[in-house]
Write a protein that holds these residues in place. Structure first.
Motif, PDB file in Angstrom:
ATOM      1  N   LEU A 289       0.808  -1.214   0.000  1.00 14.10           N
ATOM      2  CA  LEU A 289       0.000   0.000   0.000  1.00 14.10           C
ATOM      3  C   LEU A 289       0.847   1.272   0.000  1.00 14.10           C
ATOM      4  CD1 LEU A 289      -2.949   1.023   0.195  1.00 14.10           C
ATOM      5  CD2 LEU A 289      -2.718   0.918   2.689  1.00 14.10           C
ATOM      6  N   GLY A 290       2.152   1.098   0.273  1.00 14.87           N
ATOM      7  CA  GLY A 290       2.999   2.276   0.432  1.00 14.87           C
ATOM      8  C   GLY A 290       2.763   2.970   1.744  1.00 14.87           C
ATOM      9  N   ASP A 291       2.266   2.213   2.730  1.00 19.91           N
ATOM     10  CA  ASP A 291       1.962   2.780   4.048  1.00 19.91           C
ATOM     11  C   ASP A 291       3.236   2.785   4.885  1.00 19.91           C
ATOM     12  OD1 ASP A 291       0.673   3.719   6.273  1.00 19.91           O
ATOM     13  OD2 ASP A 291      -0.419   1.868   6.708  1.00 19.91           O
ATOM     14  N   THR A 292       4.175   3.600   4.483  1.00 21.66           N
ATOM     15  CA  THR A 292       5.511   3.616   5.091  1.00 21.66           C
ATOM     16  C   THR A 292       5.899   5.019   5.552  1.00 21.66           C
ATOM     17  OG1 THR A 292       6.444   3.799   2.853  1.00 21.66           O
ATOM     18  CG2 THR A 292       6.327   1.595   3.811  1.00 21.66           C
ATOM     19  N   GLY A 293       4.922   5.752   6.042  1.00 18.68           N
ATOM     20  CA  GLY A 293       5.179   7.100   6.524  1.00 18.68           C
ATOM     21  C   GLY A 293       5.535   7.133   7.994  1.00 18.68           C
ATOM     22  N   TYR A 294       5.032   8.127   8.696  1.00 18.85           N
ATOM     23  CA  TYR A 294       5.358   8.319  10.102  1.00 18.85           C
ATOM     24  C   TYR A 294       4.343   7.607  11.000  1.00 18.85           C
ATOM     25  CZ  TYR A 294       8.426  11.968   8.315  1.00 18.85           C
ATOM     26  OH  TYR A 294       9.400  12.650   7.629  1.00 18.85           O
ATOM     27  N   ALA A 295       4.822   7.137  12.143  1.00 20.56           N
ATOM     28  CA  ALA A 295       3.956   6.424  13.082  1.00 20.56           C
ATOM     29  C   ALA A 295       2.921   7.367  13.680  1.00 20.56           C
ATOM     30  CB  ALA A 295       4.799   5.795  14.186  1.00 20.56           C
TER      31      ALA A 295
END
Length: 390
Positions: A64-70
């Motif tokens: 999903l490209g869900d690799t941002g900030y926590a």
């Protein structure tokens, strides 16, 4: 089919899933530090495939490209649910938690909240070597309150240590390792209540490193903040050790009710350190990886029995008491006549890498720590190599 491409059923011992050939393909610290002729039984990494729910959650995030900030409280909610189900601890309040990069960085931040430069921090030696490293880097004075010969907290020694440390002025904290590394001791509720009582008597603040908690028998582990008298305590927890997620950074700091304002004062930038993918992985472990964890615990219990039998047969002079928790074995090698650093001898002569006991502080000389979190065939080979080297 190779374990790397086939999911591991929850009831299957994950310690038996990977071959030595497969493990040597890993590039993490455990398998990358020493040459291939060395069996690495040192740093705390597990030789297991990840639990399938973790693989799925991380794979979905990457796709999903869900690799941002926590962000969010899913991790804390998952831990609270796990703690209630696993340990009967129903008072872990999500609103009194904060996400931190990992347990040791969390320890640093909690100690910054309750001590200052030059202040004293008590540890129960022999204990996890980074305690000494990080405290020195923080400009805190390490004060040892050694465990008893039975590897349990000596309350008389602890009281004397608190008395002396507080009399010198400044603030004092206890950095409690629970369950204890390297001995695997699981502190009882009575012991923790006594620690809390002494801390209150002498004005000592307690920060509990509880990273190994999931590796204790569910009916044995007692969360420090669940014990009466710990309202001003602070704890660090993580799925890291239980599910082998050290490389996916994320942990939680938890405050007792009377420490909530201090935890709320944690600098905002600390929350920038954890990995968002790490949070996803830890959350999946706590929510959906319990069956896998139980299979691991059964495998570790079998490995402890195996190690005891192997030592009795091949190295009877080595004293070893199977631990209640962790996947670490604390070996008393003093009767072998190898000096203070038996791990160095076994690395050189047996090509088995252990952790040097002397690095754990007072009580560690002449000992070595062995990582049991591997295939039983590797444990067997290691002990046979060590015996042959003598």
């Amino acid at each position: 089919m190779d374990s790397l491409s086939e999911p591991i059923a929850e009831h299957v011992d994950p310690l038996r899933a990977l071959t030595l050939e497969t493990l040597r393909r890993r590039t993490s610290m455990k398998w990358h530090t020493y040459p291939e002729d060395v069996l690495p039984l040192w740093v705390a990494e597990l030789d297991v495939p990840l639990a399938e729910p973790i693989i799925q959650a991380v794979t979905d995030a990457v796709r999903l490209g869900d690799t941002g900030y926590a962000a969010g409280s899913e991790y804390a909610t998952a831990l609270a649910d796990f703690a209630a189900e696993r340990w009967g601890w129903h008072s872990l309040a999500v609103e009194r938690t904060a996400i931190v990069p990992d347990v040791m960085q969390g320890v640093v931040e909690m100690l910054k909240l309750v001590t200052g430069p030059g202040d004293r921090v008590v540890v129960n030696s022999p204990v996890y070597p980074p305690f000494y490293m990080f405290l020195k880097h923080m400009d805190r004075q390490v004060v040892e309150a050694p465990l008893g010969a039975d590897h349990r907290i000596d309350l008389d020694v602890l009281a004397d240590t608190f008395r002396t440390a507080t009399a010198a002025g400044g603030r004092v904290a206890l950095l409690l390792c629970s369950p204890h590394n390297p001995t695997g001791t699981v502190h009882t509720e009575a012991e923790l209540a006594a620690v809390a009582g002494l801390a209150a008597e002498y004005g000592v603040r307690v920060v509990a490193d509880e990273i190994h908690a999931p590796l204790a028998p569910p009916d044995r582990f007692v969360p420090y903040l669940s014990v009466p008298g710990t309202a001003d305590g602070l704890s660090l927890m993580s799925a890291s050790k239980g599910w082998n997620l050290a490389g996916l950074k994320a942990a939680l700091a938890i405050a007792g009710p009377d420490a909530a304002e201090e935890l709320a004062a944690l600098p905002e930038e600390v929350s920038h350190g954890p990995s968002h993918v790490g949070v996803i992985a830890h959350t999946a472990a706590l929510r959906d990886g319990v069956g896998w964890l139980d299979a691991l615990l059964a495998g570790l219990a079998a490995n402890r029995r195996l190690l005891a039998d192997l030592l009795a047969e091949h190295l009877p002079a080595v004293r070893y008491t199977p631990a209640e928790s962790t996947y670490l074995a604390w070996l008393d090698c003093r009767d072998l006549g190898l000096g203070d650093h038996p791990a160095a001898y076994f690395l050189d002569r047996a090509k088995v890498a252990l952790t040097c006991g002397a690095d754990f502080g007072t009580g560690g000389a002449g000992h070595a720590r062995l990582n049991l979190g591997t295939h039983p065939d590797i444990v067997t080979d290691a002990i046979r190599r060590m015996a042959a080297a003598l």
